[in-house]
Structures are given as structure tokens and as C-alpha cells.
Design an enzyme around this catalytic site. Structure first.
Site, PDB file in Angstrom:
ATOM      1  N   ASP A  97      -0.940  -4.748  11.597  1.00 13.76           N
ATOM      2  CA  ASP A  97      -1.282  -5.366  10.304  1.00 13.76           C
ATOM      3  C   ASP A  97      -0.695  -6.767  10.217  1.00 13.76           C
ATOM      4  O   ASP A  97      -0.015  -7.117   9.247  1.00 13.76           O
ATOM      5  CB  ASP A  97      -0.793  -4.477   9.162  1.00 13.76           C
ATOM      6  CG  ASP A  97      -1.520  -4.776   7.850  1.00 13.76           C
ATOM      7  OD1 ASP A  97      -2.598  -5.420   7.889  1.00 13.76           O
ATOM      8  OD2 ASP A  97      -1.014  -4.369   6.791  1.00 13.76           O
ATOM      9  N   GLY A 121       0.795  -1.211   0.000  1.00 15.46           N
ATOM     10  CA  GLY A 121       0.000   0.000   0.000  1.00 15.46           C
ATOM     11  C   GLY A 121       0.835   1.272   0.000  1.00 15.46           C
ATOM     12  O   GLY A 121       0.356   2.329  -0.395  1.00 15.46           O
TER      13      GLY A 121
HETATM   14  N1  LIG Z   1      12.578  -7.678   3.556  1.00 15.17           N
HETATM   15  C1  LIG Z   1      11.988  -8.310   2.554  1.00 15.17           C
HETATM   16  N2  LIG Z   1      12.589  -9.362   1.978  1.00 15.17           N
HETATM   17  C2  LIG Z   1      12.000 -10.004   0.951  1.00 15.17           C
HETATM   18  N3  LIG Z   1      10.811  -9.676   0.438  1.00 15.17           N
HETATM   19  C3  LIG Z   1      10.160  -8.623   0.980  1.00 15.17           C
HETATM   20  C4  LIG Z   1      10.703  -7.893   2.061  1.00 15.17           C
HETATM   21  N4  LIG Z   1       9.831  -6.929   2.404  1.00 15.17           N
HETATM   22  C5  LIG Z   1       8.787  -7.053   1.582  1.00 15.17           C
HETATM   23  N5  LIG Z   1       8.973  -8.068   0.719  1.00 15.17           N
HETATM   24  C6  LIG Z   1       8.038  -8.508  -0.333  1.00 15.17           C
HETATM   25  O1  LIG Z   1       7.439  -7.382  -0.919  1.00 15.17           O
HETATM   26  C7  LIG Z   1       6.014  -7.525  -0.891  1.00 15.17           C
HETATM   27  C8  LIG Z   1       5.395  -6.151  -0.642  1.00 15.17           C
HETATM   28  O2  LIG Z   1       5.646  -5.810   0.697  1.00 15.17           O
HETATM   29  P1  LIG Z   1       4.902  -4.657   1.451  1.00 15.17           P
HETATM   30  O3  LIG Z   1       5.241  -4.810   2.871  1.00 15.17           O
HETATM   31  O4  LIG Z   1       5.236  -3.360   0.831  1.00 15.17           O
HETATM   32  O5  LIG Z   1       3.373  -4.856   1.144  1.00 15.17           O
HETATM   33  P2  LIG Z   1       2.313  -5.929   1.607  1.00 15.17           P
HETATM   34  O6  LIG Z   1       2.634  -6.407   2.975  1.00 15.17           O
HETATM   35  O7  LIG Z   1       2.178  -6.972   0.546  1.00 15.17           O
HETATM   36  O8  LIG Z   1       0.994  -5.045   1.575  1.00 15.17           O
HETATM   37  P3  LIG Z   1       0.497  -3.941   2.583  1.00 15.17           P
HETATM   38  O9  LIG Z   1       1.067  -2.650   2.128  1.00 15.17           O
HETATM   39  O10 LIG Z   1      -0.981  -4.007   2.462  1.00 15.17           O
HETATM   40  O11 LIG Z   1       0.983  -4.337   3.936  1.00 15.17           O
HETATM   41  C9  LIG Z   1       5.724  -8.504   0.230  1.00 15.17           C
HETATM   42  O12 LIG Z   1       4.611  -9.258  -0.053  1.00 15.17           O
HETATM   43  C10 LIG Z   1       6.959  -9.358   0.272  1.00 15.17           C
HETATM   44  O13 LIG Z   1       6.776 -10.523  -0.491  1.00 15.17           O
END
Ligand SMILES: Nc1ncnc2c1ncn2[C@@H]1O[C@H](COP(=O)(O)OP(=O)(O)OP(=O)(O)O)[C@@H](O)[C@H]1O
Length: 487
Positions: free
Chosen positions: A307, A191
Site C-alpha cells: 500500500d 481503514g
Molecule cells: N507514526 C505516526 N506518526 C505520526 N502520524 C501518524 C503515524 N502513523 C499514522 N499517522 C497518521 O495517522 C493517519 C492515519 O494512518 P493510517 O495508517 O491508519 O491510515 P491511512 O494510511 O491514512 O489509511 P489506510 O488505512 O487506507 O492505509 C495517517 O494519515 C498519518 O497522518
């Protein structure tokens, strides 16, 4: 007096003795001239020394303060100190290519943003740590500011970063790490922004979260995350390695967790049988619980994640869980409940009291964790409209299954090896307690871990205790059996 008269007079006077120790006048004059010369030399050297020290203090603040922080020197994969980073950047004299100039131009603030120098961010992290960085200064001589052309003097460079915990990255470093934020390196999008995989010059793998170029939300999340995660160290929490704040850019740099997220493994296309065995699933539940317990009970002020959901549980190659995305976390003072003006979280996981009143404390995370347990055991999404009407809502369906003494029926059909009935009931009971409609009756995460870890689970005691768990109104009115009491 004529010249002819004065000149012989002066030379007449020089050999004469004076009252100063009876010295000749020419000796006194010589001493005076010598002293004046020495004084002049002294003043000149003082001036040079003061100029050098002031310029050193200007440039030393970043390497000394913002980069390598001892308390996070835990493993060998630490990012390199600034000095090493800079030595790998193009030299200041080198002629930047036109492409490089274009890229640097990206750093210029947008027109709708605050004027240069207008924004300063000061963040208090506990009592000892303070982050303070003037966002906008021109003419910096470090980091990506090193190879700038004259047209780019307005480029914004953070000069001082008093991080007590992490690493300040230049935009240039992150551009190199992600191949100019190449689409090929996109891991996912949440998001608040896009997440890229990156490799730093020292070969450390990182996840770079490029926050949306939105000065409102993105920056707010940026500050919250920096505050909340920067000081957190736990093997079940994704570690924030540092950040980048240049001009309008806000990026968070995390350790890279290399095996996707739990949502992908539970609901993605993994074929007819899931690699997630019962043992692995319990391990994921336990690890997640430990990460959350650390946020709730190991930090002061405590942190509520807000979350908790399967896409925020990242997995490494050994299937160890790491809770990520603290973007919604708010720091709470002890014994206080935070009232938020906007309810956030993800549909299906949000605690009823949080959704209806905005009242938030760690028990809201416990509720979401209960949903997560159910999701892990069943392989079902918290809300799934593709299912028959009675099965859309996971909690309701699971309660119905348990009440009708069909606990085994909730297990993920993709999990070949089934747990013993006793073990399954133990975990189900924990899940049901976590989703108690009465937030006060939900266990703390520490208690959850205790219940999950106890080998000889006090099943009968909990059976009786379970009967005391408050039933929701619907259950009362329909006089259904409380699922906990069936367990
Ligand atoms: N430190 C990390 N290492 C590997 N992959 C990651 C890492 N952080 C995030 N990701 C990947 O990037 C994707 C997007 O992460 P992000 O936290 O931005 O959004 P989300 O959790 O999918 O959605 P929201 O914003 O609704 O929480 C995640 O689903 C994950 O698979």
C-alpha cells in the site's frame, strides 16, 4: 503390665549402656530427638524456598522477557522498563476511584468474543523470535491488573510476552499517554483504526494505532504488522515500538513522526507556493526508495508493503520520509510470489497485474512507487476526477506530456524553483520504468536508487534502454511515441 511397673523400668533402662558405641540410652534418645527436629526444620525451609521460587518465576516473566529488549536500545527515547512503569502506576492497595473502576471495566471482553482463555496467539518471527501470549488469565498481579477490584477478576491480562524486539504496553499506560484516547489526540483514521498521538510517562511521543474492535480483520492486521515491522529497523521506515493486547484491545505503538504525511503536503492547502522544493522532493523520493529497498532486499523473508501511497509516507521536521502502515504487508519467502485472495491497496496506485490476478510480489510496490514519483513531481493525485478528461489518470497524462516533449509541463506549479531539464528527465525516466505494464521489466528498488543517485546519469544509454521498454497495448495500437524514448 501395670503403670507402676513400667515407669521405674524405663528410668532404670535410661542410664544403661546400649550397643550403639556403648552410649547410654538417654544419649541415643536425645540424639534421635535432635536429628528429627533438625530434619523438620530443614523440610520446612525447603517448603518455603520452593513456594517463593515458584511465585517469583510467575511474576518475573514479564520484566525479564517482554520489556526492554537490548536490540532496540538505540536511542535515548526508549520506553522505560516495566519496573519503572509500574512504579508510576497507582499502588495495589490504593482505592481506585469509581471512574477508574469504570475504565477498567472497559477491559472486559465483549459477549461475542471468545471465552476467557480460549485464544492463544503464537507468532513466529524469524527463527529466533517467538511471540506467545495467552490473552486471557485472571488474577494477574502486574500492569493494569494491579489495581483491580474483586468484580474485575475476569479482566483479561496478557501475562507473558516473549517479544524479541519490542515493548509490551499495558492498556493503562496507553490510556494515560493519550488522555483516555481523547478526541483531541486523534491524528487520523485509516481503514483499520484510529491513530492517536500520545506521550508516554518518560516523555516519548508515540502514535497509537487503536485497531478496530473487530476480531477478524483487526487482529489479522495486528499479527501481520507485529511480525513484519517488529524486527525492522531503518531510518526511512516508521518504527514499531511495541504493542498492547489486552482483552479485545489491539493497539500498535509507533514512533511519532511529527510533520504530517506527504499527501497533506502535496494536496493540502499549503498556499500558492509549496514548501516542498525540488531538492526536498527528490530527497523524499530517494528516502522512500531506500525504505522500500530495505523491505524488499534487506529482509529475509522479504516484505512487500502492498500500500505504497503518499498518505503512508510520513515526514519529520527535516522532511525526511518514513514509510508507514505495513498493515497490508505480507511476508514472502524468497523467489516466491504470494497469491492473495483479496486484492488490497489503494485505487490509483495498484499495479495492473495485482489488480487483475492478485499476483503479488515486490514489483507491485515498484509500480506504486512509480505512481508516487509522478505524484511528487506533479503535485497531482493519481486519479483526479476534478480534472479534464485527458488528465484524470496521472500516468496517462504524464506519458502524453512526455511524448509531446513537454516534460517541464508536468512540474507542480506550486514549486517555484524548477529543476534542470536533465535532472527532471532522469527522475521521469525512473518513474516511467517503474510503471512498466510488464512487471518483469520494472527495476528493483536497488536499481531505482542507483539510477536516482548516479550524478552523471548515463542518460544516452538509458535513452536507448528506454526504447526497449514495453509499450502498453494502447500505445502500440495508436502508434504513439514511447514516452521513455522521447526522454
Ligand atoms: N507514526 C505516526 N506518526 C505520526 N502520524 C501518524 C503515524 N502513523 C499514522 N499517522 C497518521 O495517522 C493517519 C492515519 O494512518 P493510517 O495508517 O491508519 O491510515 P491511512 O494510511 O491514512 O489509511 P489506510 O488505512 O487506507 O492505509 C495517517 O494519515 C498519518 O497522518
Amino acid at each position: 503390665m501395670s503403670k507402676e511397673n513400667s515407669s521405674p523400668n524405663l528410668s532404670d533402662q535410661l542410664p544403661k549402656r546400649t550397643v550403639i558405641f556403648g552410649l547410654h540410652l538417654w544419649v541415643v534418645v536425645g540424639i534421635c530427638v535432635g536429628a528429627a527436629f533438625v530434619l523438620l526444620l530443614f523440610l520446612i525451609s525447603l517448603w518455603f524456598a520452593s513456594r517463593r521460587s515458584s511465585s517469583r518465576s510467575k511474576h518475573s516473566s514479564i520484566p525479564d522477557v517482554s520489556k526492554e529488549i537490548q536490540e532496540i536500545r538505540i536511542d535515548s527515547s526508549e520506553p522505560k522498563p516495566l519496573a519503572q512503569m509500574l512504579s508510576m502506576a497507582p499502588p495495589a492497595e490504593s482505592n481506585p476511584s469509581s471512574a477508574a473502576v469504570e475504565r477498567q471495566a472497559l477491559l472486559l471482553p465483549r459477549e461475542d468474543e471468545s471465552p476467557i482463555g480460549a485464544n492463544k496467539i503464537h507468532i513466529e518471527i524469524g527463527k529466533d523470535h517467538r511471540i506467545s501470549y495467552p490473552e486471557c488469565r485472571s488474577g494477574s498481579s502486574h500492569g493494569s491488573g494491579e489495581h483491580r477490584s474483586v468484580e474485575q477478576v475476569a479482566i483479561v491480562v496478557p501475562e507473558v510476552s516473549h517479544l524479541g524486539w519490542g515493548h509490551w504496553y499495558t492498556l493503562r499506560e496507553l490510556e494515560i499517554a493519550t488522555s483516555m484516547f481523547d478526541d483531541e489526540n486523534v491524528i487520523g483514521e485509516g481503514g483499520y483504526g484510529i491513530v492517536y498521538h500520545g506521550v508516554l510517562v518518560d516523555s516519548t511521543q508515540v502514535a497509537v494505532k487503536n485497531l478496530l474492535n473487530n476480531r477478524g480483520q483487526a487482529e489479522r492486521e495486528f499479527k501481520v504488522e507485529v511480525e513484519a515491522i517488529g524486527r525492522v529497523r531503518h531510518k526511512n521506515l516508521v518504527r514499531l515500538l511495541g504493542y498492547c493486547a489486552e482483552g479485545a484491545h489491539r493497539m500498535l505503538v509507533y514512533e511519532y513522526v511529527d510533520n504530517g504525511n506527504l499527501e497533506q503536503w502535496l494536496h493540502g492547502d499549503v498556499g500558492p507556493c509549496s514548501p516542498l522544493t525540488w531538492e526536498l522532493r527528490v530527497n523524499i523520493i530517494l528516502g522512500t526508495a531506500k525504505g522500500l529497498m530495505y523491505l524488499h532486499e534487506g529482509l529475509e523473508p522479504k516484505v512487500v508493503h502492498r500500500d505504497v501511497k503518499s498518505s503512508n509516507i510520513l515526514l519529520d521536521k527535516q522532511w525526511n520520509p518514513k514509510v508507514s502502515d505495513f498493515g497490508l504487508a505480507k511476508l514472502l519467502g524468497s523467489e516466491r510470489t504470494y497469491v492473495t485472495t483479496r486484492v488490497m491497496g489503494t485505487f490509483g496506485y495498484v499495479a495492473p497485474e495485482y489488480a487483475s490476478t492478485g499476483m503479488l510480489n515486490e514489483k507491485s510496490d515498484v509500480y506504486s512507487f512509480g505512481i508516487l514519483i509522478m505524484e511528487i513531481i506533479s503535485g497531482r493525485k493519481p486519479v483526479d476526477y476534478s480534472r479534464p478528461p485527458g488528465e484524470v489518470n496521472l500516468v496517462d497524462w504524464l506519458k502524453t506530456m512526455v511524448s509531446s516533449r513537454n516534460s517541464e509541463g508536468v512540474l507542480d506549479p506550486k514549486m517555484l524553483e524548477k529543476p534542470s531539464s536533465r535532472t527532471l528527465k532522469r527522475v521521469l525516466l525512473v518513474a516511467l520504468r517503474c510503471v512498466d505494464p510488464d512487471a518483469q521489466k520494472r527495476p528493483k528498488m536497488g536499481h531505482v536508487i542507483h539510477m536516482l543517485e548516479v550524478d552523471d546519469f548515463p542518460y544516452r544509454d538509458d535513452h536507448r534502454a528506454g526504447q526497449r521498454v514495453c509499450l502498453n497495448q494502447q500505445e502500440k495500437s495508436t502508434e504513439k511515441t514511447a514516452p521513455e524514448s522521447v526522454l
